[in-house]
Scaffold this motif. Structure first.
Motif, PDB file in Angstrom:
ATOM      1  N   ASP A 138     -24.558 -28.629  17.676  1.00 31.14           N
ATOM      2  CA  ASP A 138     -25.924 -28.551  17.157  1.00 31.14           C
ATOM      3  C   ASP A 138     -26.093 -27.302  16.294  1.00 31.14           C
ATOM      4  N   TYR A 139     -24.991 -26.666  15.944  1.00 28.90           N
ATOM      5  CA  TYR A 139     -25.021 -25.436  15.158  1.00 28.90           C
ATOM      6  C   TYR A 139     -25.752 -25.643  13.832  1.00 28.90           C
ATOM      7  N   ALA A 140     -26.745 -24.802  13.567  1.00 23.36           N
ATOM      8  CA  ALA A 140     -27.514 -24.770  12.316  1.00 23.36           C
ATOM      9  C   ALA A 140     -28.213 -26.101  12.011  1.00 23.36           C
ATOM     10  N   GLN A 141     -28.560 -26.861  13.028  1.00 20.51           N
ATOM     11  CA  GLN A 141     -29.267 -28.133  12.844  1.00 20.51           C
ATOM     12  C   GLN A 141     -30.742 -27.983  13.194  1.00 20.51           C
ATOM     13  N   ASN A 142     -31.549 -28.939  12.717  1.00 20.64           N
ATOM     14  CA  ASN A 142     -32.941 -28.993  13.151  1.00 20.64           C
ATOM     15  C   ASN A 142     -32.972 -29.201  14.660  1.00 20.64           C
ATOM     16  N   GLU A 143     -34.087 -28.874  15.271  1.00 18.15           N
ATOM     17  CA  GLU A 143     -34.220 -29.000  16.710  1.00 18.15           C
ATOM     18  C   GLU A 143     -33.907 -30.429  17.174  1.00 18.15           C
TER      19      GLU A 143
END
Length: 81
Positions: A68-73
Motif C-alpha cells: 500500500d506504499y504511496a497509495q490512496n487510503e
C-alpha cells in the motif's frame, strides 16, 4: 491452521485487459475492499462500461506481492502472474 486462497472477480476496461493479456501490465491497483492476500487468484473480466456488458474474455492471475506504499487510503498495488 490452513488458510485457503480466495478468488476475486474483477472488471477491467478493454485497454487494460489487453495489456494484462499481453503480459505487459503485471500489476493491479485496487481498493482493498475484498481483503486481497498473496496467493489469491484474480479473475479479471473484460468489461465495456458504455454498454454495461462483458466481452466473455477473462484471465486468471495469481497475486504474488501486495503493497500500500504511496497509495490512496485503503488502496493496494498487487503484483500478478
Amino acid at each position: 491452521m490452513i488458510i485457503l486462497a480466495k478468488r476475486h472477480e474483477l472488471k477491467i476496461l478493454p485497454e487494460y485487459y489487453n495489456e494484462v493479456y499481453r503480459g505487459v501490465k503485471t500489476f493491479e491497483i485496487r481498493k482493498n475492499d475484498r481483503d486481497f492476500k498473496v496467493g489469491d487468484t484474480l479473475v479479471i473480466k473484460e468489461y465495456f462500461p458504455n454498454s454495461e456488458s462483458f466481452s466473455g474474455r477473462f484471465i486468471e492471475k495469481k497475486i504474488t506481492y501486495i503493497t500500500d506504499y504511496a497509495q490512496n487510503e485503503n488502496y493496494v498495488v498487487m503484483a500478478i502472474v
